[in-house]
Design an enzyme around this catalytic site. Sequence first.
Site, PDB file in Angstrom:
ATOM      1  N   TYR A 138       0.824  -1.213   0.000  1.00 43.94           N
ATOM      2  CA  TYR A 138       0.000   0.000   0.000  1.00 43.94           C
ATOM      3  C   TYR A 138       0.859   1.265   0.000  1.00 43.94           C
ATOM      4  O   TYR A 138       0.390   2.340   0.346  1.00 43.94           O
ATOM      5  CB  TYR A 138      -0.908   0.035   1.235  1.00 43.94           C
ATOM      6  CG  TYR A 138      -2.144  -0.834   1.155  1.00 43.94           C
ATOM      7  CD1 TYR A 138      -2.036  -2.207   0.968  1.00 43.94           C
ATOM      8  CD2 TYR A 138      -3.415  -0.289   1.291  1.00 43.94           C
ATOM      9  CE1 TYR A 138      -3.165  -3.015   0.927  1.00 43.94           C
ATOM     10  CE2 TYR A 138      -4.548  -1.094   1.254  1.00 43.94           C
ATOM     11  CZ  TYR A 138      -4.414  -2.457   1.066  1.00 43.94           C
ATOM     12  OH  TYR A 138      -5.538  -3.248   1.037  1.00 43.94           O
ATOM     13  N   LYS A 189       5.653 -14.683   2.307  1.00 46.29           N
ATOM     14  CA  LYS A 189       5.554 -15.319   0.991  1.00 46.29           C
ATOM     15  C   LYS A 189       6.957 -15.347   0.389  1.00 46.29           C
ATOM     16  O   LYS A 189       7.165 -15.030  -0.778  1.00 46.29           O
ATOM     17  CB  LYS A 189       4.557 -14.544   0.102  1.00 46.29           C
ATOM     18  CG  LYS A 189       4.153 -15.244  -1.177  1.00 46.29           C
ATOM     19  CD  LYS A 189       3.439 -16.577  -0.987  1.00 46.29           C
ATOM     20  CE  LYS A 189       3.448 -17.374  -2.271  1.00 46.29           C
ATOM     21  NZ  LYS A 189       2.884 -18.730  -2.106  1.00 46.29           N
ATOM     22  N   ASP A 222      -0.532 -18.443   1.680  1.00 45.48           N
ATOM     23  CA  ASP A 222      -1.531 -19.356   1.097  1.00 45.48           C
ATOM     24  C   ASP A 222      -1.845 -20.499   2.070  1.00 45.48           C
ATOM     25  O   ASP A 222      -3.008 -20.845   2.301  1.00 45.48           O
ATOM     26  CB  ASP A 222      -1.073 -19.876  -0.279  1.00 45.48           C
ATOM     27  CG  ASP A 222       0.380 -20.335  -0.302  1.00 45.48           C
ATOM     28  OD1 ASP A 222       1.132 -20.064   0.666  1.00 45.48           O
ATOM     29  OD2 ASP A 222       0.784 -20.978  -1.282  1.00 45.48           O
ATOM     30  N   ASP A 246      -4.739  -7.682   5.084  1.00 48.67           N
ATOM     31  CA  ASP A 246      -6.035  -7.194   4.600  1.00 48.67           C
ATOM     32  C   ASP A 246      -6.899  -8.390   4.212  1.00 48.67           C
ATOM     33  O   ASP A 246      -8.062  -8.499   4.609  1.00 48.67           O
ATOM     34  CB  ASP A 246      -5.812  -6.273   3.391  1.00 48.67           C
ATOM     35  CG  ASP A 246      -7.122  -5.850   2.748  1.00 48.67           C
ATOM     36  OD1 ASP A 246      -8.068  -5.549   3.500  1.00 48.67           O
ATOM     37  OD2 ASP A 246      -7.195  -5.831   1.508  1.00 48.67           O
ATOM     38  N   ASP A 250     -10.266 -10.377   6.439  1.00 48.31           N
ATOM     39  CA  ASP A 250     -11.630 -10.623   5.950  1.00 48.31           C
ATOM     40  C   ASP A 250     -12.008 -12.089   6.162  1.00 48.31           C
ATOM     41  O   ASP A 250     -13.128 -12.405   6.569  1.00 48.31           O
ATOM     42  CB  ASP A 250     -11.760 -10.288   4.452  1.00 48.31           C
ATOM     43  CG  ASP A 250     -12.283  -8.868   4.230  1.00 48.31           C
ATOM     44  OD1 ASP A 250     -12.054  -8.018   5.111  1.00 48.31           O
ATOM     45  OD2 ASP A 250     -12.915  -8.626   3.179  1.00 48.31           O
TER      46      ASP A 250
HETATM   47  C1  IPM Z   1      -9.692  -2.726   5.117  1.00 49.63           C
HETATM   48  C2  IPM Z   1     -10.307  -2.356   3.806  1.00 49.63           C
HETATM   49  C3  IPM Z   1      -9.478  -1.326   3.078  1.00 49.63           C
HETATM   50  C4  IPM Z   1      -8.081  -1.856   2.875  1.00 49.63           C
HETATM   51  C5  IPM Z   1     -10.092  -0.899   1.756  1.00 49.63           C
HETATM   52  C6  IPM Z   1     -11.388  -0.150   1.971  1.00 49.63           C
HETATM   53  C7  IPM Z   1      -9.153  -0.153   0.882  1.00 49.63           C
HETATM   54  O1  IPM Z   1     -10.495  -3.472   3.024  1.00 49.63           O
HETATM   55  O2  IPM Z   1      -9.530  -1.854   5.974  1.00 49.63           O
HETATM   56  O3  IPM Z   1      -9.370  -3.890   5.301  1.00 49.63           O
HETATM   57  O4  IPM Z   1      -7.821  -2.667   1.984  1.00 49.63           O
HETATM   58  O5  IPM Z   1      -7.194  -1.450   3.607  1.00 49.63           O
HETATM   59 MG    MG Z   2      -9.949  -5.251   3.959  1.00 52.86          MG
END
Ligand code: IPM
Ligand code: MG
Length: 359
Positions: A138, A189, A222, A246, A250
């Site tokens: 990022y 990785k 992975d 990230d 999720d």
């Molecule tokens: C998170 C989100 C953000 C990220 C998006 C909205 C860009 O997915 O905070 O995990 O990838 O950082």
């Molecule tokens: Mg995210």
Amino acid sequence: MRVHKIASIPADGIGPEVISAGLEALDALALRDGGFRLEVMHLDWGSERYKKTGIYIPEGGLDLLKTMDAIYFGAVGAVDVPDHISLWGLRLPIAQGFDLYANVRPTRILPGVESPLRDAGPGDLDWLIVRENSEGEYAGHGGRAHRGLPEEVATEVAIFTRVGVERIMRFAFDCARARPRKLLTVVTKSNAQRFGMVMWDEIAAEVAKDYPDVTWDKELVDAMTMRMVRKPRSIDTVVATNLHADILSDLAAALAGSLGVAPTGNVDPQRRFPSMFEPIHGSAFDITGKGIANPVASFWTAALMLEHLGERRAAAALMTAVEQVCAAGILTPDVGGKASTKEVTKAVVDAIRGYNFPV
Ligand code: IPM
Ligand code: MG
């Protein structure tokens, strides 16, 4: 009386709904605790403002934030603004501008919430994901040339610095050390990526020498997805790059039952700048304004913020209240219930009022 100055930035989508729920709970906590008070500055920064004025953060905005103790953030993103504009317009200038390099994402299965994992219930999944939040994939380093032509080229370069990697490793080892199991998994990785990821591994091993009491292991990203699903109990604290974490967070939120409960803190461990706390879920246009957004992520986020501010007792009270309400089945539709945002909020506020504060 301890006074904490909070900037509230509800912003877009369901942000305002869940942040106002969180502020209600915080008010009830401050009253019940009696030892602290929150001074809240309400900021209307968000996509509506951007559409009118062309900017997300007004001039002097970051300087204003610097005077605060913490930032309580809702969600940014609107249907008619490209995501990369809203994100780089509001959230990233704060997180990167204040060098909030440690992103913490606790995940747990709350009572009453069902995990998609067979046989997994509260206690079987109790993770803390530490995400590197200032560089890596990022870093915003890259470019495009020959736009629209057949030879168009784009680069997106991941940046890893020794300072950046070492500080996140230390932070992650500190987090692992503070938890009962003292167990850290370093996600990598380095089999495919020979430079940044190999340095990442080397620095992890160097830092580990200062933490002989922490057990640590290394997992390829992975393989980590499989381990999270198949052996959730083998995991406690996790550290990963910006992008890896990230994605993993999720998955973690889904395994814990819903993105609607997952909180995060963007933390400056050195406390040079205010840290920013937010629910992970984002704007969620599909349910905006319907009154059914799950406020639990916002409550949990508030608890993280209270802990950061040193209000551990109030943070624990808030989480106890949330767990009681979830266990009683007062849940929003995303976690299988029928309650509205307001009903869940009222139940949590009532539980806080009835909570016996230890003295
Ligand atoms: C998170 C989100 C953000 C990220 C998006 C909205 C860009 O997915 O905070 O995990 O990838 O950082
Ligand atoms: Mg995210």
